[in-house]
Design an enzyme around this catalytic site. Structure first.
Site, mmCIF file in Angstrom:
data_model
loop_
_atom_site.group_PDB
_atom_site.id
_atom_site.type_symbol
_atom_site.label_atom_id
_atom_site.label_comp_id
_atom_site.label_asym_id
_atom_site.label_seq_id
_atom_site.Cartn_x
_atom_site.Cartn_y
_atom_site.Cartn_z
ATOM 1 N N ASP A 352 62.318 52.076 6.442
ATOM 2 C CA ASP A 352 62.724 51.269 7.578
ATOM 3 C C ASP A 352 63.777 52.021 8.397
ATOM 4 O OD1 ASP A 352 62.908 48.591 8.951
ATOM 5 O OD2 ASP A 352 64.971 48.755 8.235
ATOM 6 N N GLU A 388 59.473 54.958 9.624
ATOM 7 C CA GLU A 388 59.534 54.206 10.868
ATOM 8 C C GLU A 388 60.452 55.030 11.759
ATOM 9 O OE1 GLU A 388 60.260 49.647 12.388
ATOM 10 O OE2 GLU A 388 61.711 50.500 10.974
#
Length: 735
Positions: A352, A388
């Site tokens: 993330d 990401e």
């Protein structure tokens, strides 16, 4: 404090390594890093987790690691820490020994978080806010760390080791995936055991996916402001422990449940990828609670503002950013990754806001300490690494800029595909790049097409059904006045906002869903499907359901009825075609430079006239119909055993115009015509079970329905058949 009459534990000096609480078969070693602490106390609790029965000062500190060994301690022991030091926020220090702290290396947590003002290191509501010191004890409302016995019999379990080129990812939520599944035993629903149930394994295998990517399973908190509004941190992006599985996903107390899930999925040939959140923690900004890292060594664990260390650098939008430039913080992240691979047997990670992890003093650095550490680690070398590739800090958007060996979420694929099928102008050149693996972004530094994680939907945003049913977000249930969530959704409702009984609108919505899925599965790169999209799951227009732990987010296994079952069969057909045809998942970029023996290029763009698209035609902003001819016999594409991955010649046609379009099927050297393998515009929407009738090349156009996608396979000529007429493509398609 020690309970009156309780026996005092035997305490030995212990070792500074490994960090955490480690059972060695004889006793337990405790080790905690804190560079700025003045004293560290280990607090032991009764089995109910409420009563502190002993407080032990760690006797040794070696290289900033405080440690002790308890020869009488055993697995199951509940514990926490109190850390003494200066409370001086302006210098970055927030020590408060009145607060029980979680061990960052705890392998298991037990007990709920019961929110109160006592969890804050300062006096909530005081005039000087966080500059004050709160002296209340928060231990009764804190979860406790639990010593575990890591022993587990893996038996014949083996990692599937699916090659990147063959990977199809299914992004799922452990809890929401099975809470409503009628064939999962009630006691297992919403847990790791439920995800590994036979019903779920049968569904995943039937769907044709090769990996489940789980939303965060590291222990996390429900933010206080959510709890006060009867909401929950459903997605789990608020980690408070990077080694402990989230307790609410377990039926009991044993971390063996996670291992059992992995073993069962591996036995079915399915990999397990974890969505991990090492960029921030659940402690928030300077007004957040003191739960672990902040009270252990705030100045080491977090990036602080250099001009005033009272405040945090926030590259994540959550209030804080972990400081991976610090060697001990980097060590914690690397130890965590190695733990989940070596001890828990996972197959990869999706990071993330990965840009935050790779920030150095000057910003994002592809040669950062974190990326270099991952690159050289022998245990991590064999697992999948997915970034990401952005955060909200300066220069945070870095799609295509990660090192070789990494894959990245490609939001350019998402947005381009959505806009094309919605009918936006000028999208064909961009779509062509996305269909062929986004070479403009990834074809450098020996990277491959699988570096692009292609997706149309993910947990963050509209579901596939909602993408075609809502023009604007409807996040009112989040109680943020609909201000949260993305506004640029590139969605359409096709006549009615939200649910409708209009059969024409429903048919169009379902066809658009098929178009989006077909584009995803027939593009070069690594496809990722959002769990529930195959069932046409809706979130009622909510595109930011992070706090909705209720039917809004849970997969509805029966409510979508016939349409959902048909879409599930359609997805299975798409994945089957992708498996059957290596030309749809090449390991090298296709640039139209390699040709087969008959002179046909590896990739050729075809216009509706059945000829190669000319350069000037790409400038037509109104064009919304395109053919992509893929030659499975051009170029050298060895498989994993060294054998060449030869394939047929395929023709993918996409038509985003609302009206039918005449399209001449191209003549290809050695071909006698075309079989249709898939047609998203069929009246029923059912997948084609076998090739359709032969469509000979006549020079006459066929009619492609509006908003439809077709996949054709070339049928080779037999010796006694007449040769195909010259198409005038000057050797690019017809030799």
């Amino acid at each position: 404090m020690r309970t009156t009459g309780a026996a005092r534990s035997t305490v030995w000096p212990g070792r500074p390594h490994p960090l955490g609480a480690t059972w060695d078969g004889f006793g337990v070693n405790f080790a905690l890093f804190s560079a700025h602490a003045e004293k560290v106390e280990l607090c032991l609790f009764a089995s109910d987790g409420l009563r502190e029965i002993e407080r032990i000062t760690l006797p040794e500190c070696t290289d900033d690691v405080w440690h002790a060994y308890l020869p009488d301690a055993r697995p199951g022991l509940l514990y926490g820490y109190r850390v003494h030091g200066p409370y001086d926020p302006s210098r970055g220090h927030r020590f408060n020994p009145n607060k029980l702290l979680l061990d960052p290396y705890a392998k298991a947590l037990e007990g709920p978080m019961r929110w109160s003002d006592a969890h804050f290191g300062y006096r909530v509501g005081a005039a000087k806010e966080d500059l004050s010191l709160d002296r209340r004890d928060n231990a009764r409302g804190m979860p406790k760390c639990r010593v575990i016995d890591p022993a587990f019999t893996w038996g014949s379990e083996r990692r599937p080791s699916i090659p990147w080129t063959d990977t199809i990812i299914y992004e799922a939520h452990v809890r929401g995936q099975t809470l409503n599944h009628p064939d999962v035993p009630p006691g297992m629903r919403g847990t790791f055991n439920g995800l590994a149930s036979q019903a779920m394994i049968d569904h995943l295998k039937g769907l044709g996916v090769t990996a489940v990517e789980l939303l965060p399973v590291h222990a996390f908190t429900d933010d206080r402001h959510l709890v006060e509004r009867s909401l929950h941190n459903y997605w789990g992006y608020a980690s408070i422990g990077f080694f402990a599985p989230e307790p609410r996903y377990m039926t009991g107390r044993s971390t063996r449940e996670f291992k059992s899930m992995v073993a069962r999925l591996h036995d079915a040939g399915i990999e397990v990828i974890l969505d991990v959140v090492y960029n921030h923690t659940g402690e928030g900004n300077h007004l957040g609670p003191t739960l672990s890292f902040r009270g252990i060594d705030n100045a080491s664990y977090y990036l602080l503002q250099p001009q005033d260390k009272r405040f945090y650098q926030d590259h994540t939008g959550t209030g804080n950013t972990l400081n991976l430039a610090h060697p001990r913080v980097l060590q914690m992240v690397m130890d965590s990754l190695r733990y989940w691979v070596g001890e828990m047997h996972v197959d990869g990670f999706r990071f993330d806001l990965a840009t935050s992890l790779a920030r150095e003093a000057h910003g994002y650095d592809p040669g950062s300490g974190f990326l270099d550490a991952v690159r050289q680690d022998p245990l991590l070398a064999g697992v999948k690494m997915i970034a990401e590739p952005w955060d909200i800090g300066p220069g945070g958007y870095r799609v295509g800029q990660y090192p070789s060996g990494w894959s990245e979420w490609n939001d350019r694929f998402r947005d381009t595909t959505r806009r094309f099928w919605r009918g936006d102008e000028g999208m064909l050149p961009e779509l062509a790049a996305r269909l062929t693996g986004s070479a403009d972004l990834f074809d450098h530094g020996h990277r491959r097409p699988w570096s692009s994680i292609n997706f149309v939907t993910s947990h963050d945003g509209f579901t596939l059904a909602d993408l075609n049913a809502y023009e604007v977000k409807h996040n009112e249930a989040n109680q943020e006045a609909n201000r949260d969530g993305h506004d640029a959704n590139f969605s359409a409702n096709y006549g009615v906002e939200g649910p409708t009984d209009d059969p024409a609108i429903l048919a169009l919505r379902h066809r658009q869903a098929r178009n989006l899925l077909a584009t995803l599965l027939f593009s070069q790169g690594t496809p990722m499907i959002l769990a529930g999209d195959e069932l046409l799951r809706s979130q009622q227009g909510n595109n930011n359901a992070y706090c909705q732990d209720n039917p809004v987010s849970w997969t509805d296994w029966e409510g979508t009825g016939i349409a959902g079952r048909a879409m599930t069969r359609f997805v299975a057909r798409l994945t089957a075609l992708r498996r059957q045809h290596p030309v749809l998942r090449r390991g090298r970029f296709l640039h139209g430079r390699e040709v087969s023996a008959n002179g046909v290029k590896d990739v050729t763009w075809i216009n509706p006239q059945g000829t190669e698209k000319a350069p000037e035609q790409w400038r037509d902003g109104q064009a919304r119909c395109l053919g992509l001819l893929l030659n499975g016999r051009a170029g050298v594409h060895p498989g994993h055993d060294g054998a060449p991955l030869l394939d047929e010649v395929l023709l993918l046609i996409v038509n985003a115009t609302p009206e039918p379009v005449p399209f001449i099927l191209p003549a290809v050297a050695g071909g006698n015509g075309w079989h249709c393998l898939l047609d998203t515009g069929s009246a029923t929407g059912e997948p084609t079970a076998s090739p359709g009738p032969l469509l000979p090349v006549t020079g006459q156009p066929i009619t492609l329905p509006g908003r439809s996608c077709w996949l054709y396979q070339l049928v080779e000529s037999n010796a006694d058949q007449a040769p195909v007429a010259d198409s005038g493509l000057e050797g690019t398609v017809h030799a």
